[in-house]
Design a protein around this motif. Structure first.
Motif, PDB file in Angstrom:
ATOM      1  N   UNK A 132       8.165  29.696  11.079  1.00 21.29           N
ATOM      2  CA  UNK A 132       6.898  30.099  11.682  1.00 21.29           C
ATOM      3  C   UNK A 132       5.830  29.018  11.503  1.00 21.29           C
ATOM      4  N   UNK A 133       5.772  28.423  10.316  1.00 23.14           N
ATOM      5  CA  UNK A 133       4.801  27.353  10.079  1.00 23.14           C
ATOM      6  C   UNK A 133       5.118  26.166  10.985  1.00 23.14           C
ATOM      7  N   UNK A 134       6.387  25.820  11.100  1.00 27.73           N
ATOM      8  CA  UNK A 134       6.795  24.702  11.956  1.00 27.73           C
ATOM      9  C   UNK A 134       6.416  24.973  13.412  1.00 27.73           C
ATOM     10  N   UNK A 135       6.619  26.222  13.865  1.00 29.26           N
ATOM     11  CA  UNK A 135       6.255  26.606  15.233  1.00 29.26           C
ATOM     12  C   UNK A 135       4.745  26.424  15.445  1.00 29.26           C
ATOM     13  N   UNK A 136       3.955  26.828  14.448  1.00 28.07           N
ATOM     14  CA  UNK A 136       2.498  26.695  14.577  1.00 28.07           C
ATOM     15  C   UNK A 136       2.051  25.234  14.493  1.00 28.07           C
ATOM     16  N   UNK A 137       2.785  24.423  13.751  1.00 30.25           N
ATOM     17  CA  UNK A 137       2.493  22.977  13.739  1.00 30.25           C
ATOM     18  C   UNK A 137       2.819  22.368  15.097  1.00 30.25           C
ATOM     19  N   UNK A 138       3.976  22.698  15.640  1.00 30.47           N
ATOM     20  CA  UNK A 138       4.396  22.140  16.927  1.00 30.47           C
ATOM     21  C   UNK A 138       3.482  22.545  18.072  1.00 30.47           C
ATOM     22  N   UNK A 139       2.905  23.761  17.982  1.00 29.26           N
ATOM     23  CA  UNK A 139       2.012  24.220  19.045  1.00 29.26           C
ATOM     24  C   UNK A 139       0.580  23.725  18.851  1.00 29.26           C
ATOM     25  N   UNK A 140       0.300  23.075  17.723  1.00 29.58           N
ATOM     26  CA  UNK A 140      -1.027  22.518  17.481  1.00 29.58           C
ATOM     27  C   UNK A 140      -1.993  23.476  16.798  1.00 29.58           C
ATOM     28  N   UNK A 141      -1.532  24.660  16.403  1.00 30.57           N
ATOM     29  CA  UNK A 141      -2.402  25.584  15.677  1.00 30.57           C
ATOM     30  C   UNK A 141      -2.679  25.033  14.282  1.00 30.57           C
ATOM     31  N   UNK A 142      -1.645  24.607  13.591  1.00 28.72           N
ATOM     32  CA  UNK A 142      -1.801  23.948  12.292  1.00 28.72           C
ATOM     33  C   UNK A 142      -1.793  22.449  12.556  1.00 28.72           C
ATOM     34  N   UNK A 143      -2.865  21.792  12.170  1.00 28.16           N
ATOM     35  CA  UNK A 143      -2.984  20.351  12.431  1.00 28.16           C
ATOM     36  C   UNK A 143      -3.120  19.599  11.111  1.00 28.16           C
ATOM     37  N   UNK A 144      -2.047  19.631  10.333  1.00 28.14           N
ATOM     38  CA  UNK A 144      -2.039  18.920   9.065  1.00 28.14           C
ATOM     39  C   UNK A 144      -2.437  19.829   7.924  1.00 28.14           C
TER      40      UNK A 144
ATOM     41  N   UNK B 233      -7.129  27.108  25.401  1.00 29.18           N
ATOM     42  CA  UNK B 233      -5.927  27.895  25.618  1.00 29.18           C
ATOM     43  C   UNK B 233      -5.545  28.587  24.307  1.00 29.18           C
ATOM     44  N   UNK B 234      -5.467  29.883  24.346  1.00 36.08           N
ATOM     45  CA  UNK B 234      -5.121  30.667  23.164  1.00 36.08           C
ATOM     46  C   UNK B 234      -3.605  30.740  23.041  1.00 36.08           C
ATOM     47  N   UNK B 235      -3.116  30.378  21.860  1.00 36.83           N
ATOM     48  CA  UNK B 235      -1.680  30.448  21.594  1.00 36.83           C
ATOM     49  C   UNK B 235      -1.277  31.887  21.301  1.00 36.83           C
ATOM     50  N   UNK B 236      -0.050  32.213  21.598  1.00 36.17           N
ATOM     51  CA  UNK B 236       0.474  33.559  21.378  1.00 36.17           C
ATOM     52  C   UNK B 236       1.147  33.616  20.008  1.00 36.17           C
ATOM     53  N   UNK B 237       0.437  34.215  19.036  1.00 42.59           N
ATOM     54  CA  UNK B 237       1.014  34.399  17.705  1.00 42.59           C
ATOM     55  C   UNK B 237       0.827  35.856  17.293  1.00 42.59           C
ATOM     56  N   UNK B 238       1.665  36.321  16.392  1.00 39.09           N
ATOM     57  CA  UNK B 238       1.601  37.729  15.990  1.00 39.09           C
ATOM     58  C   UNK B 238       0.838  37.891  14.674  1.00 39.09           C
TER      59      UNK B 238
END
Length: 152
Positions: free
Chosen positions: A41-53, A1-6
């Protein structure tokens, strides 16, 4: 599933891949956002699983770990993958595990101090695991590139 980021999120990701130690303020200066906006924005990407640590890169050769090897593993049955994966995860020298198509059931990367250490890990720990039929070892002479996928 591709996340929606700009595109701004992609810029932030590229900056973090290049230097994860930068502050939100420094990143914000590069993407024309406030420190708070970058943090959100970083927090949003962490919560969505794009950034994993986050992590640091260590040159293990400088610490005496001179051998990198790839191991093609043949399993007795494909359904033994989960068990073999869980067992391999307990071996600290194993740094990556892949379930593959083709000749091997699994393809594993491991690092060892020297050839004696590699032989011991293979013979005493990996090849004795239940379900592993046989292995093929490929020693890496040099790793010229190790990077993330392109963020286009």
């Amino acid at each position: 599933m591709k996340e929606n980021i700009d595109e701004t999120d992609y810029k932030i990701l590229r900056i973090l891949l290049d230097d994860a130690k930068l502050s939100y303020q420094e990143i914000g200066e590069k993407v024309n956002l406030s420190q708070g906006a970058v943090h959100a924005r970083v927090k949003k990407m962490e919560n969505s699983g794009i950034i994993v640590g986050s992590s640091i890169k260590i040159d293990v050769k400088r610490l005496g770990w001179d051998i990198s090897a790839f191991l093609g593993i043949y399993l007795e049955k494909p359904e033994l993958y989960e068990h073999a994966k869980n067992e391999l995860m307990q071996i600290p020298e194993v740094v990556s595990i892949n379930y593959t198509t083709g000749n091997y059931s699994m393809f594993v990367k491991l690092v060892c101090r020297d050839t004696t250490h590699l032989r011991d890990v293979l013979a005493e720990r990996i090849q004795k695991l239940p379900g592993i039929q046989r292995t093929e070892t490929i020693i890496s002479l040099d790793e010229s590139l190790n990077r993330s996928a392109p963020l286009i």
